[in-house]
Design a protein around this motif. Structure first.
Motif, PDB file in Angstrom:
ATOM      1  N   UNK A 121       0.885  -1.164   0.000  1.00  0.00           N
ATOM      2  CA  UNK A 121       0.000   0.000   0.000  1.00  0.00           C
ATOM      3  C   UNK A 121       0.921   1.211   0.000  1.00  0.00           C
ATOM      4  N   UNK A 122       0.795   2.065  -1.012  1.00  0.00           N
ATOM      5  CA  UNK A 122       1.680   3.230  -1.044  1.00  0.00           C
ATOM      6  C   UNK A 122       0.927   4.459  -1.507  1.00  0.00           C
ATOM      7  N   UNK A 123       1.497   5.606  -1.173  1.00  0.00           N
ATOM      8  CA  UNK A 123       0.843   6.866  -1.523  1.00  0.00           C
ATOM      9  C   UNK A 123       1.854   7.723  -2.269  1.00  0.00           C
ATOM     10  N   UNK A 124       1.464   8.180  -3.460  1.00  0.00           N
ATOM     11  CA  UNK A 124       2.397   9.019  -4.221  1.00  0.00           C
ATOM     12  C   UNK A 124       2.429  10.425  -3.616  1.00  0.00           C
ATOM     13  N   UNK A 125       3.313  11.246  -4.153  1.00  0.00           N
ATOM     14  CA  UNK A 125       3.485  12.573  -3.560  1.00  0.00           C
ATOM     15  C   UNK A 125       2.338  13.513  -3.883  1.00  0.00           C
ATOM     16  N   UNK A 126       1.441  13.087  -4.791  1.00  0.00           N
ATOM     17  CA  UNK A 126       0.219  13.873  -5.013  1.00  0.00           C
ATOM     18  C   UNK A 126      -0.868  13.482  -4.023  1.00  0.00           C
ATOM     19  N   UNK A 127      -0.622  12.459  -3.232  1.00  0.00           N
ATOM     20  CA  UNK A 127      -1.589  12.062  -2.208  1.00  0.00           C
ATOM     21  C   UNK A 127      -2.488  10.904  -2.602  1.00  0.00           C
ATOM     22  N   UNK A 128      -2.304  10.357  -3.810  1.00  0.00           N
ATOM     23  CA  UNK A 128      -3.154   9.238  -4.233  1.00  0.00           C
ATOM     24  C   UNK A 128      -2.612   7.915  -3.696  1.00  0.00           C
ATOM     25  N   UNK A 129      -3.531   7.095  -3.180  1.00  0.00           N
ATOM     26  CA  UNK A 129      -3.136   5.801  -2.628  1.00  0.00           C
ATOM     27  C   UNK A 129      -3.154   4.742  -3.720  1.00  0.00           C
ATOM     28  N   UNK A 130      -2.273   3.753  -3.590  1.00  0.00           N
ATOM     29  CA  UNK A 130      -2.171   2.653  -4.556  1.00  0.00           C
ATOM     30  C   UNK A 130      -2.009   1.340  -3.794  1.00  0.00           C
ATOM     31  N   UNK A 131      -2.597   0.293  -4.361  1.00  0.00           N
ATOM     32  CA  UNK A 131      -2.423  -1.050  -3.785  1.00  0.00           C
ATOM     33  C   UNK A 131      -1.998  -1.970  -4.922  1.00  0.00           C
ATOM     34  N   UNK A 132      -0.861  -2.624  -4.761  1.00  0.00           N
ATOM     35  CA  UNK A 132      -0.301  -3.512  -5.782  1.00  0.00           C
ATOM     36  C   UNK A 132       0.118  -4.835  -5.146  1.00  0.00           C
ATOM     37  N   UNK A 133       0.325  -5.800  -6.003  1.00  0.00           N
ATOM     38  CA  UNK A 133       1.026  -6.991  -5.543  1.00  0.00           C
ATOM     39  C   UNK A 133       2.415  -6.557  -5.051  1.00  0.00           C
ATOM     40  N   UNK A 134       2.841  -7.134  -3.937  1.00  0.00           N
ATOM     41  CA  UNK A 134       4.087  -6.668  -3.322  1.00  0.00           C
ATOM     42  C   UNK A 134       5.292  -7.458  -3.851  1.00  0.00           C
ATOM     43  N   UNK A 135       5.501  -7.355  -5.157  1.00  0.00           N
ATOM     44  CA  UNK A 135       6.579  -8.161  -5.735  1.00  0.00           C
ATOM     45  C   UNK A 135       7.094  -7.487  -6.997  1.00  0.00           C
ATOM     46  N   UNK A 136       8.388  -7.215  -7.019  1.00  0.00           N
ATOM     47  CA  UNK A 136       9.009  -6.643  -8.207  1.00  0.00           C
ATOM     48  C   UNK A 136       9.166  -7.744  -9.254  1.00  0.00           C
ATOM     49  N   UNK A 137       8.764  -7.480 -10.510  1.00  0.00           N
ATOM     50  CA  UNK A 137       8.869  -8.519 -11.536  1.00  0.00           C
ATOM     51  C   UNK A 137      10.308  -8.901 -11.865  1.00  0.00           C
ATOM     52  N   UNK A 138      11.280  -8.084 -11.469  1.00  0.00           N
ATOM     53  CA  UNK A 138      12.663  -8.400 -11.814  1.00  0.00           C
ATOM     54  C   UNK A 138      13.152  -9.614 -11.032  1.00  0.00           C
ATOM     55  N   UNK A 139      13.385  -9.468  -9.747  1.00  0.00           N
ATOM     56  CA  UNK A 139      13.886 -10.589  -8.944  1.00  0.00           C
ATOM     57  C   UNK A 139      13.022 -10.846  -7.721  1.00  0.00           C
ATOM     58  N   UNK A 140      11.836 -10.257  -7.700  1.00  0.00           N
ATOM     59  CA  UNK A 140      10.889 -10.607  -6.644  1.00  0.00           C
ATOM     60  C   UNK A 140      11.024  -9.842  -5.344  1.00  0.00           C
ATOM     61  N   UNK A 141      11.851  -8.806  -5.303  1.00  0.00           N
ATOM     62  CA  UNK A 141      11.956  -7.999  -4.073  1.00  0.00           C
ATOM     63  C   UNK A 141      10.599  -7.392  -3.726  1.00  0.00           C
ATOM     64  N   UNK A 142      10.335  -7.256  -2.437  1.00  0.00           N
ATOM     65  CA  UNK A 142       9.079  -6.608  -2.019  1.00  0.00           C
ATOM     66  C   UNK A 142       9.117  -5.119  -2.382  1.00  0.00           C
ATOM     67  N   UNK A 143       8.095  -4.652  -3.076  1.00  0.00           N
ATOM     68  CA  UNK A 143       8.022  -3.234  -3.410  1.00  0.00           C
ATOM     69  C   UNK A 143       7.783  -2.376  -2.173  1.00  0.00           C
ATOM     70  N   UNK A 144       7.262  -2.976  -1.107  1.00  0.00           N
ATOM     71  CA  UNK A 144       7.039  -2.214   0.129  1.00  0.00           C
ATOM     72  C   UNK A 144       8.360  -1.776   0.770  1.00  0.00           C
ATOM     73  N   UNK A 145       9.477  -2.368   0.315  1.00  0.00           N
ATOM     74  CA  UNK A 145      10.781  -1.913   0.788  1.00  0.00           C
ATOM     75  C   UNK A 145      11.320  -0.773  -0.085  1.00  0.00           C
ATOM     76  N   UNK A 146      10.566  -0.420  -1.127  1.00  0.00           N
ATOM     77  CA  UNK A 146      11.068   0.548  -2.102  1.00  0.00           C
ATOM     78  C   UNK A 146      10.917   1.990  -1.649  1.00  0.00           C
TER      79      UNK A 146
END
Ligand code: FES
Length: 230
Positions: A33-58
């Motif tokens: 669950x992340x929020x961009x700098x414009x304030x919009x919230x986003x919910x994605x699968x928590x997995x980078x397609x490259x090597x599978x790192x959690x995007x929540x660590x991004x």
């Protein structure tokens, strides 16, 4: 308050500030669950397609989120737009993270693990709320609602109204709470709690203390057949 089949709460809106991300799960499925700098919230699968790192660590940079591992950057639609090791590459459209419908209501971020969804199925509740806290409980979400009437605030009578699958309006004396239940895993839940209307700091503190006591009471309550099916 049942396991998620439609909209399910995933965080208090106030917990995800602009430019931040957090990982959580719906029935064991990992999401960011992340929020961009414009304030919009986003919910994605928590997995980078490259090597599978959690995007929540991004890291959130403007309207992009960058993976911690090799810095691939994704736009708000989940599409990879930039690969630092190949800065001139036009990134293929297939490099994309599944993103899900997201709505904020009643001070809570909701998703339904589909790209689009009908927001009319969300609980009809005002956004005039005061966030209290998210409470993580080692019990299945289905077991919690039947126990709430036994947890008065300062001994006041309790009444409950089901707002949707996953959310109840809990009233005890003068206090009205939206309690939105997230099934994190088979035996783990999160309750996202917001007071209806404005409450002062003292009341907020007292509700937060009640919530902590409620967590202990729920986790130590005997597991009964009724609690399992309600
Ligand atoms: S795992 Fe995400 S960029 Fe490599």
């Amino acid at each position: 308050m049942t396991a998620a089949s439609g909209w399910t709460p995933v965080a208090l809106s106030a917990s995800i500030e602009a430019g931040t991300s957090a990982g959580t799960q719906i029935n064991g499925f990992e999401i960011v669950v992340w929020r961009d700098n414009s304030g919009n919230a986003h919910v994605w699968e928590d997995r980078c397609p490259h090597r599978g790192m959690r995007m929540s660590f991004g890291f959130v940079r403007g309207d992009h989120i960058a993976c911690l591992y090799h810095g691939w950057q994704y736009d708000t639609g989940g599409q990879c737009r930039y690969i630092p090791a190949h800065p001139d590459l036009e990134v293929p459209s297939t490099i994309k993270i599944p993103s899900y419908a997201v709505t904020e209501r009643g001070g809570v971020i909701w998703t339904c693990l589909k790209e689009t969804a009908d927001a009319s199925a969300l609980p009809a509740i005002s956004d005039d709320v005061t966030p209290i806290r998210s409470l993580y409980i080692d019990r299945p979400v289905e077991a919690i609602a039947p126990l709430l009437p036994c947890l008065p605030i300062d001994g006041a009578d309790v009444s409950m109204e089901t707002l949707s699958s996953g959310a109840v309006l809990f009233t005890s004396g003068e206090v009205k709470l939206l309690i939105a239940g997230q099934s994190v895993a088979a035996d783990k839940s999160a309750l996202h709690i917001a007071a209806i209307g404005a409450v002062d700091a003292a009341a907020r503190k007292s509700i937060a203390k009640w919530a902590e006591n409620a967590r202990r009471a729920i986790e130590t309550a005997p597991v009964t057949p009724m609690a399992k099916v309600a």
